[in-house]
Each structure stands twice: as C-alpha cells, then as structure tokens.
Design a protein around this motif. Sequence first.
Motif, PDB file in Angstrom:
ATOM      1  N   ARG A 153       6.104   3.456  14.335  1.00  0.00           N
ATOM      2  CA  ARG A 153       4.961   2.680  13.867  1.00  0.00           C
ATOM      3  C   ARG A 153       4.526   3.295  12.546  1.00  0.00           C
ATOM      4  NH1 ARG A 153      -0.573   2.653  13.395  1.00  0.00           N
ATOM      5  NH2 ARG A 153      -1.527   0.579  13.555  1.00  0.00           N
ATOM      6  N   VAL A 154       4.709   2.556  11.462  1.00  0.00           N
ATOM      7  CA  VAL A 154       4.422   3.065  10.124  1.00  0.00           C
ATOM      8  C   VAL A 154       3.136   2.424   9.619  1.00  0.00           C
ATOM      9  CG1 VAL A 154       5.296   3.366   7.786  1.00  0.00           C
ATOM     10  CG2 VAL A 154       6.896   3.292   9.703  1.00  0.00           C
ATOM     11  N   SER A 155       2.202   3.245   9.165  1.00  0.00           N
ATOM     12  CA  SER A 155       0.913   2.755   8.682  1.00  0.00           C
ATOM     13  C   SER A 155       0.753   3.022   7.191  1.00  0.00           C
ATOM     14  CB  SER A 155      -0.234   3.440   9.436  1.00  0.00           C
ATOM     15  OG  SER A 155      -0.124   3.228  10.824  1.00  0.00           O
ATOM     16  N   SER A 156       0.107   2.076   6.505  1.00  0.00           N
ATOM     17  CA  SER A 156      -0.198   2.250   5.085  1.00  0.00           C
ATOM     18  C   SER A 156      -1.671   1.934   4.871  1.00  0.00           C
ATOM     19  CB  SER A 156       0.664   1.310   4.229  1.00  0.00           C
ATOM     20  OG  SER A 156       0.277  -0.036   4.424  1.00  0.00           O
ATOM     21  N   ASN A 157      -2.158   2.170   3.649  1.00  0.00           N
ATOM     22  CA  ASN A 157      -3.567   1.893   3.371  1.00  0.00           C
ATOM     23  C   ASN A 157      -3.808   0.448   2.933  1.00  0.00           C
ATOM     24  OD1 ASN A 157      -2.500   1.923   0.803  1.00  0.00           O
ATOM     25  ND2 ASN A 157      -3.549   3.802   0.163  1.00  0.00           N
ATOM     26  N   GLN A 214       4.028  12.592  15.665  1.00  0.00           N
ATOM     27  CA  GLN A 214       3.811  12.117  14.308  1.00  0.00           C
ATOM     28  C   GLN A 214       5.007  12.534  13.461  1.00  0.00           C
ATOM     29  OE1 GLN A 214       0.032  13.091  12.587  1.00  0.00           O
ATOM     30  NE2 GLN A 214       0.651  12.539  10.512  1.00  0.00           N
ATOM     31  N   ALA A 215       5.568  11.585  12.728  1.00  0.00           N
ATOM     32  CA  ALA A 215       6.754  11.853  11.916  1.00  0.00           C
ATOM     33  C   ALA A 215       6.373  11.966  10.448  1.00  0.00           C
ATOM     34  CB  ALA A 215       7.783  10.733  12.101  1.00  0.00           C
ATOM     35  N   LYS A 216       7.133  12.784   9.735  1.00  0.00           N
ATOM     36  CA  LYS A 216       6.937  12.947   8.303  1.00  0.00           C
ATOM     37  C   LYS A 216       7.853  11.992   7.538  1.00  0.00           C
ATOM     38  CE  LYS A 216       5.804  17.851   8.855  1.00  0.00           C
ATOM     39  NZ  LYS A 216       6.182  19.246   8.493  1.00  0.00           N
ATOM     40  N   LEU A 217       7.503  11.753   6.287  1.00  0.00           N
ATOM     41  CA  LEU A 217       8.288  10.834   5.463  1.00  0.00           C
ATOM     42  C   LEU A 217       9.751  11.244   5.373  1.00  0.00           C
ATOM     43  CD1 LEU A 217       6.260   9.705   2.293  1.00  0.00           C
ATOM     44  CD2 LEU A 217       7.316   8.257   4.034  1.00  0.00           C
ATOM     45  N   GLY A 250       0.793  -1.205   0.000  1.00  0.00           N
ATOM     46  CA  GLY A 250       0.000   0.000   0.000  1.00  0.00           C
ATOM     47  C   GLY A 250       0.832   1.264   0.000  1.00  0.00           C
ATOM     48  N   ASP A 251       0.130   2.384   0.178  1.00  0.00           N
ATOM     49  CA  ASP A 251       0.771   3.693   0.199  1.00  0.00           C
ATOM     50  C   ASP A 251       0.912   4.186   1.632  1.00  0.00           C
ATOM     51  OD1 ASP A 251       0.851   3.826  -2.622  1.00  0.00           O
ATOM     52  OD2 ASP A 251      -1.258   4.451  -2.652  1.00  0.00           O
ATOM     53  N   PHE A 252       1.887   5.008   1.826  1.00  0.00           N
ATOM     54  CA  PHE A 252       2.156   5.548   3.155  1.00  0.00           C
ATOM     55  C   PHE A 252       0.975   6.387   3.632  1.00  0.00           C
ATOM     56  CE2 PHE A 252       3.662   9.063   5.798  1.00  0.00           C
ATOM     57  CZ  PHE A 252       4.340   8.383   6.793  1.00  0.00           C
ATOM     58  N   VAL A 253       0.577   6.189   4.887  1.00  0.00           N
ATOM     59  CA  VAL A 253      -0.492   6.976   5.498  1.00  0.00           C
ATOM     60  C   VAL A 253       0.071   7.890   6.587  1.00  0.00           C
ATOM     61  CG1 VAL A 253      -2.619   6.892   6.850  1.00  0.00           C
ATOM     62  CG2 VAL A 253      -2.247   5.250   4.992  1.00  0.00           C
ATOM     63  N   ARG A 254       0.783   7.308   7.538  1.00  0.00           N
ATOM     64  CA  ARG A 254       1.372   8.099   8.602  1.00  0.00           C
ATOM     65  C   ARG A 254       2.408   7.276   9.352  1.00  0.00           C
ATOM     66  NH1 ARG A 254      -2.440  10.099  13.062  1.00  0.00           N
ATOM     67  NH2 ARG A 254      -0.529  10.155  14.323  1.00  0.00           N
TER      68      ARG A 254
END
Length: 257
Positions: A241-245, A226-229, A209-213
Amino acid sequence: WRSVVRLARLDRDGTLALDRLLDLFNGYRASNATARRALEVAGLEKERNISGWGKDQLHRLVAAFLEVRFPTVVALNKCDRPSAKDRVAELLADGATDDLVPCCARVEAALVVARANGSLAYEDGAGAFNGDGPAGAADYLTEWGTTGVLDAISRAVAGARPVHAYPVADLESLRGALSPGPLATCLAFRRGATVEDVFIALKRRGGGGDFVRADALSADGSKRRQAKLKDPLGADTAVLRVSSNRKAAWQQQSGPA
C-alpha cells in the motif's frame, strides 16, 4: 580476473574470491542474486574454490550470465511469405525451439485494427476469429495456428523472470489499487526493482504527489511492515500500500494516507 585469481590463492575456501568475482558482474546492472543464478546455470555452484578454475569454467560462467541477464527470444517475422515455411523448418531443425518463435506482425496488426473497428471478434493469441477478417488472415491462422506475436512477447517476459507486486488500496481487504477485487492489480517489474518503481508505476497510472510511505505485506500474509523506497521487491514486499501527499481515487477510498 587476475586480481580474483590472486585473492583465490590467499583465500582458503575460495569464498571471498568467488564473492569478488560475482561482484564484477554488477557493472551490467545485475544484482548479486542474478550472478549467483548464473553460477547455478553454469553448473559451478559446487566449485566454489576458484583457484583451480581455468578458461572453461570462466567461459561457462560468462555464457550462463549472458543467458540469465539478457535472455533472448528471436521472433521469426514475415511468416506469411511463401518461402517462410521452409526457412523456419531449417532453423527449428537445429533444436533451439524455445528461443525461436514463428510469427507475422502484419496479420496480427490487421486483426487488432479490425477488432477495434468492430468488424470481428478476436482474442490475442487465438487461432481463429469470428467476423469479416483481413485478406489472408484466416489462411495464415489455419497454417500456423496463431500469429505468434503474443507467444513471442510471453516468452520474452518469462525469460526475463520478472518479479511481481500487488499494489492495494488497503491491507485489510486487499482491494486492488487500480482494479476492484482482492489483489486485482498486479504489476510486473524487472528483477532488482524496488518499492520506488511501484510508486512510479502507480503515478504513471493516475497517481500523483510525493511519496509518503509504503506498507508491505509478505506473500504468505504472515509479516507486515513499513517499507522503504529502496527496498527490493520480493516475497516480503509482495503486497504494497503506497501513500503519497496527493491522493488518487483509489487512495481516497481507503481513508487517510
């Protein structure tokens, strides 16, 4: 260099000129921290006013930068040959023992294949094995101690001074993203790597998936944000903790992304 010298003549304390000089190393894809580390290695951190620098200081800085940015380990392979011992002794006599590693890839490869076939028990970097080993392997380990392959790789990684990140399934239990147990997943990256590099590494290991947060926890556990890419990896992004869709198995265990 000439433009830096001109700036140094106009700069009272030399700070602007030094910053300009260090910025020139960005063309080698080096961060400002890497350039400043080279300044320390060269012993020039106290000579900040570069208007008085000459060739000696400049050459010291360049040599230190090459050492820091492109650390080199020389693997002295084929040490199973009869002439190897004398040749290695000659090289080590010069004193560069940290950069030279005697090794034999042939013996290491034979041991790894035999281990995969189940004919022996062997741990990477060990000085012995149990079972029916390849011809000459036992004699080589007796003479040299290890095959040297793991040592060469370990020294190369250490020389690169990698930065580490601990991706987790959630920031409460700190369960590893790819392995069970607290902080059980640890990934090593080149200096200057970002949160995006962690995301890409997780995708290669089964994510999608794509990066969400991304949510980050500092190394000492005192700061969560919250961290940015494009945020660089460091002390305040040590745990992520990296989340995707598109959820991988480890994401599904931790609730909604």
